[in-house]
Every structure is written in C-alpha cells, then in structure tokens.
Design an enzyme around this catalytic site. Structure first.
Site, PDB file in Angstrom:
ATOM      1  N   LEU A   1       8.784  -0.564   3.731  1.00 43.42           N
ATOM      2  CA  LEU A   1       7.494  -0.919   2.728  1.00 43.42           C
ATOM      3  C   LEU A   1       6.472  -1.176   3.710  1.00 43.42           C
ATOM      4  O   LEU A   1       6.484  -1.748   4.669  1.00 43.42           O
ATOM      5  CB  LEU A   1       8.007  -2.008   1.947  1.00 43.42           C
ATOM      6  CG  LEU A   1       6.981  -2.601   1.042  1.00 43.42           C
ATOM      7  CD1 LEU A   1       6.406  -1.774  -0.066  1.00 43.42           C
ATOM      8  CD2 LEU A   1       7.186  -4.059   0.433  1.00 43.42           C
TER       9      LEU A   1
ATOM     10  N   ASP B   1       5.920  17.003   9.915  1.00 42.37           N
ATOM     11  CA  ASP B   1       5.842  16.595   8.719  1.00 42.37           C
ATOM     12  C   ASP B   1       4.370  16.386   8.443  1.00 42.37           C
ATOM     13  O   ASP B   1       3.966  15.476   7.619  1.00 42.37           O
ATOM     14  CB  ASP B   1       6.649  15.423   8.351  1.00 42.37           C
ATOM     15  CG  ASP B   1       6.858  15.293   6.932  1.00 42.37           C
ATOM     16  OD1 ASP B   1       6.597  16.116   6.138  1.00 42.37           O
ATOM     17  OD2 ASP B   1       6.855  14.028   6.292  1.00 42.37           O
TER      18      ASP B   1
ATOM     19  N   LYS C   1       4.207  -2.312   8.327  1.00 43.33           N
ATOM     20  CA  LYS C   1       5.362  -1.421   7.804  1.00 43.33           C
ATOM     21  C   LYS C   1       6.973  -2.487   8.276  1.00 43.33           C
ATOM     22  O   LYS C   1       7.162  -2.575   9.636  1.00 43.33           O
ATOM     23  CB  LYS C   1       5.475  -0.229   8.724  1.00 43.33           C
ATOM     24  CG  LYS C   1       6.735   0.798   8.228  1.00 43.33           C
ATOM     25  CD  LYS C   1       6.614   2.169   8.659  1.00 43.33           C
ATOM     26  CE  LYS C   1       7.860   2.762   8.292  1.00 43.33           C
ATOM     27  NZ  LYS C   1       7.830   4.272   8.829  1.00 43.33           N
TER      28      LYS C   1
ATOM     29  N   ALA D   1      11.201   5.989   2.247  1.00 41.30           N
ATOM     30  CA  ALA D   1      12.563   5.980   2.209  1.00 41.30           C
ATOM     31  C   ALA D   1      13.221   4.584   2.976  1.00 41.30           C
ATOM     32  O   ALA D   1      14.248   4.275   2.627  1.00 41.30           O
ATOM     33  CB  ALA D   1      13.037   7.241   2.676  1.00 41.30           C
ATOM     34  N   PHE D   2      12.640   4.328   4.070  1.00 39.63           N
ATOM     35  CA  PHE D   2      13.006   3.504   5.168  1.00 39.63           C
ATOM     36  C   PHE D   2      12.299   2.082   5.246  1.00 39.63           C
ATOM     37  O   PHE D   2      12.635   1.305   6.024  1.00 39.63           O
ATOM     38  CB  PHE D   2      13.644   4.112   6.365  1.00 39.63           C
ATOM     39  CG  PHE D   2      14.232   5.187   6.256  1.00 39.63           C
ATOM     40  CD1 PHE D   2      15.413   5.027   6.002  1.00 39.63           C
ATOM     41  CD2 PHE D   2      13.717   6.392   6.470  1.00 39.63           C
ATOM     42  CE1 PHE D   2      16.467   6.249   5.881  1.00 39.63           C
ATOM     43  CE2 PHE D   2      14.520   7.623   6.138  1.00 39.63           C
ATOM     44  CZ  PHE D   2      15.833   7.487   5.991  1.00 39.63           C
TER      45      PHE D   2
ATOM     46  N   VAL E   1       0.725  -1.289   0.133  1.00 44.28           N
ATOM     47  CA  VAL E   1       0.078  -0.010   0.090  1.00 44.28           C
ATOM     48  C   VAL E   1       0.996   1.305  -0.062  1.00 44.28           C
ATOM     49  O   VAL E   1       0.353   2.247  -0.130  1.00 44.28           O
ATOM     50  CB  VAL E   1      -0.989  -0.036   1.070  1.00 44.28           C
ATOM     51  CG1 VAL E   1      -2.032  -1.091   1.351  1.00 44.28           C
ATOM     52  CG2 VAL E   1      -0.080   0.068   2.610  1.00 44.28           C
ATOM     53  N   GLY E   2       1.932   1.344   0.285  1.00 41.76           N
ATOM     54  CA  GLY E   2       3.146   2.319   0.267  1.00 41.76           C
ATOM     55  C   GLY E   2       4.505   1.923   0.417  1.00 41.76           C
ATOM     56  O   GLY E   2       4.788   1.030   1.221  1.00 41.76           O
ATOM     57  N   MET E   3       5.274   2.932  -0.113  1.00 48.00           N
ATOM     58  CA  MET E   3       6.719   2.717  -0.059  1.00 48.00           C
ATOM     59  C   MET E   3       7.320   4.065   0.496  1.00 48.00           C
ATOM     60  O   MET E   3       7.057   4.754   0.017  1.00 48.00           O
ATOM     61  CB  MET E   3       7.316   2.224  -1.478  1.00 48.00           C
ATOM     62  CG  MET E   3       8.763   1.985  -1.352  1.00 48.00           C
ATOM     63  SD  MET E   3       9.078   0.305  -0.656  1.00 48.00           S
ATOM     64  CE  MET E   3      10.689   0.194  -0.814  1.00 48.00           C
TER      65      MET E   3
END
Length: 427
Positions: free
Chosen positions: A36, A144, A52, A33-34, A29-31
């Site tokens: 998946l 962020d 994650k 920088a550190f 569902v998402g990737m």
C-alpha cells in the site's frame, strides 16, 4: 535501539501503517499486489513523500526475494528521471517501508483529464527516454512501462517508478509481465528471448497515446492485441517469425492471412512529420531494428530538449547474481537487514555482512548469521525448558512463550540494528 514506542501505528484502508514520528499526515494514494502506498509529510526534510509498505516481506522466500530485488534496484538506480529511495525502515512488526519523493500525479491520470499539447508530449517523451537510457546502461529492463508507472509533478518533472518487475538483460526470459496495451510483440510471440527493446516499444505506445489521447493498441485479449498491432504494422517479417519458440504460437501466426503495413504518415495524419518518424522507429516488429533510447534522444523531434552533456549512463552494471538464487527466508532476511543498514551507513553490528562483497560471500555470511540465530534460539528455549516445571500447565504455557520469544529475539536481534537508525536519523 528503537522500541515499539518509537513507532506510531495507524490504520489505512484496514492496513496497519507502523512508522516513526518523522512522518505525519498519511493518506492512501495507491494499492498494489504487494503493498500500500500513502502520501505523507517528512517533518525532518519538510517535504511531501510517498511511503510504500511491503506487507509481510518475510512470509515466503519468493516475497522476500522480490522485496530484496526491489530494494537493490532502488539503491543502485539513481537518476533524475527515476523515482529514488530517500529512506527505508523496518518496523517492529517486520514490515518494510520504502520512502520516495511524492509526485503530484501520474501520466495515466493526466491523459484522462486533458489532451497534451505538443511541447508537453515532447518533454515527457524526452524524460522517459532519458531515464531509459540510464536504466538500460545499467543492464536493467523495466518490463512494465505504462502511463501509471510514470509520475509527474507540478513542474512537469517526470520520474519512472515501480521496478518490482525489472529484470536482467537475459537471453531466456519468460512470462507475461507488462500491461497488455504496452506489451511488445516479442513477448507475445515468444514469451522469452527479449531484451531492453521491450521498453522502447512500451515507450512508443505511450508516445502515441500522449499524441492522440487514447491507447494505440487497446487489445481485449492476447489474440486481439496481436491483431490490432498487425493492423498497423502488417504481418511480422519472416526473421521475426523464425524466432517464435512456442509451437502453438507459431501455428497461430502462420495461419493468419497476410497483412500489409499502413504507412505511419497516413495513420497519424495530424501529427507532425518528425514525431511520426520517431514513433515509426520505436514501433518496429523486429526488436533488433527498433531504435535505442540513446539514439532516440538525438532524434530531431527531441532537439529542443536534447543535451548530450546531461544524459548520463549508469556508473556500473547492476549485479544480478542473486537472481537465480533459491534461499530460505531467514537468509534473505539477514541480507535485507544488511542492505537497510548499508543504506543508512550504519556498520559494525554483530554479524552484519558486507554488501560490497561477492554475492556468494554475502550468502555464506547471511546463512551463517541465520543459523547462529536459530542455534541461539534453540539453546535459550532448551534452557527455559530445563528450568520450568513440566507438570504445571501454566509453566508449560510460559515455556512455550519463552521459546517463541527467544526465537524471535534471536532472529530479530540482527534486524534490530536496522530499526536502530530511527533514533539516530529520524529525530
């Protein structure tokens, strides 16, 4: 003790996911920088979850510390409007997996599909500010905040996620951290001396985007970003300019022609007055004059949802004592293992450190545990060396393998306690 056979390996986007059979139906569902992120089914709790994977968390001291920080924050911050840690485990390959609730979508995707009606804008903003009130009371700044970090389910329950960049409320903070569109001007102007108000600015930008269906300040670069902010707010006041620490930034700002602010009621003509009033209080150049999350919650615009008896603050400030620590990987490793064991309420293991002790005491215990593991590894390797035939190449290879295995066994023996919970808690 969990063995490799108790974990199931599967490839996701070319990345090995190594999880226990408690979790099935992995889908990416998402990737980041550190890591998946995959959706999955928790067969024990009978609910969807997000998993994650932190890739190679012990490859460097910097990455180990970053992972430790994220874990500590997830353990400490427990609130309905924050993504909460449901499970954490260490795989045999020494990757770390965080398991959290799975939300159906995020605000970024939602805003791309349809404009939001007034009641949804109100309810989402209320939940964002409710979460920020709690986070800020814990002495934490998200840093962020952006639509893609705001998760929403089919019931419109909202949760703020991704505290990987979160930091202490520190008078000397440096660096670019937030996505440009949502970045507070004090970060651009000074790169330091910012506080929780940066999150309020980001929330204000998100508020405007929910209202209009497009980003309020879509800067193409650093200079353009500042320019379009001044198009609305006018030139920064003198007391803000006086806080600029960078000589180059100061020259740039003072070289710009003076701009008068545009009245918010003119810029947002189709928006109801109470919404405009709150937005104007959130998007203020001077961070010290920006409304707080707690005060924003009592604003008349949020009256339909405001409940002073159900807007909690943190029980305790988050302990940031580790933040300036410069420790070797093996020390961070032991401390991480202890946090995992503590999360699962597993105690009594050899060398396990007390996570409620002072940070200095934890470091001392972790350093001793890492040193002990290294000493055991060296002694076992030497024993293998003494008992091997040095003239045999096969024995040399065996000796090297034995040394490697010995070192690995010694340093991971402590961490295997963290894997051990798979038997007790995941079946």
């Amino acid at each position: 003790m969990a063995t490799h056979e108790e974990f199931i390996r599967t490839q996701v986007f070319g990345t090995v996911f190594e999880i226990t059979n408690r979790y099935t139906d992995l889908n990416p569902v998402g990737m980041g920088a550190f890591g998946l992120v995959c959706s999955a089914t928790d067969t024990l709790a009978q609910q969807p979850v997000a998993i994650k994977k932190i890739m190679k968390p012990f490859s460097t001291a910097v990455l180990a510390k970053r992972t430790y920080r994220e874990l500590k924050l997830l353990k400490h911050l427990r609130h309905e409007n924050l993504i909460c840690l449901q499970d954490i485990f260490l795989s045999p390959l020494e990757d770390i997996y965080f398991v959290t609730e799975l939300q159906g979508t995020d605000l970024h995707r939602l805003l791309q599909t349809r404009p939001l009606e007034k009641q949804f804008v109100q309810y989402f903003l209320y939940q964002i500010l409710r979460g920020l009130k709690y986070v800020h009371s814990a002495g934490v700044i998200h840093r962020d905040l952006k639509p893609s970090n705001i998760l929403i389910n089919e019931n419109c329950d909202l949760k703020i996620c991704d505290f990987g960049l979160a930091r202490i409320q520190d008078p000397q903070m440096t660096g670019y951290v937030s996505t440009r569109y949502y970045r507070a001007p004090e970060i651009m102007l000074t790169w330091q001396k910012y506080d929780v108000e940066v999150d309020i600015w980001s929330a204000g930008c998100i508020f405007a985007e929910m209202t209009e269906g497009k980003p309020l300040f879509p800067g193409k670069d650093h200079v353009h970003q500042f320019s379009i902010i001044t198009d609305l707010l006018g030139s920064p006041p003198e007391d803000v300019i006086n806080t600029i620490c960078s000589e180059n930034t100061l020259k740039f700002v003072t070289s710009l022609p003076h701009r008068d602010p545009v009245p918010f009621r003119e810029r947002f003509k189709t928006v109801e007055p109470e919404a405009v009033d709150l937005l104007e209080k959130m998007l203020v150049f001077d961070p010290k004059k920006r409304i707080t999350a707690a005060d924003a919650l009592v604003h008349p615009y949020l009256a339909p949802y405001h409940d002073p008896t159900d807007e909690p603050v943190a029980d305790a400030k988050f302990d940031w004592n580790f933040n300036d620590a410069d420790l070797p990987v093996d020390t961070w490793r032991v401390m991480m293992y202890s946090e995992i064991l503590d999360f699962h309420k597993i105690g009594g293991g050899d060398g396990q450190i007390d996570t409620s002790a002072t940070f200095d005491d934890q470091v001392a215990a972790a350093t001793a545990a890492a040193a002990h593991a290294a000493a055991v590894a060296q002694a076992q390797a030497q024993a293998h060396s003494n008992s091997s035939n040095s003239n045999s190449s096969s024995n040399v290879n065996s000796k090297s393998k034995a040394a490697r295995d010995s070192a690995n066994d010694a340093i991971t023996n402590y961490g295997n306690q963290a894997v051990h919970y798979a038997n007790e808690f995941q079946q």
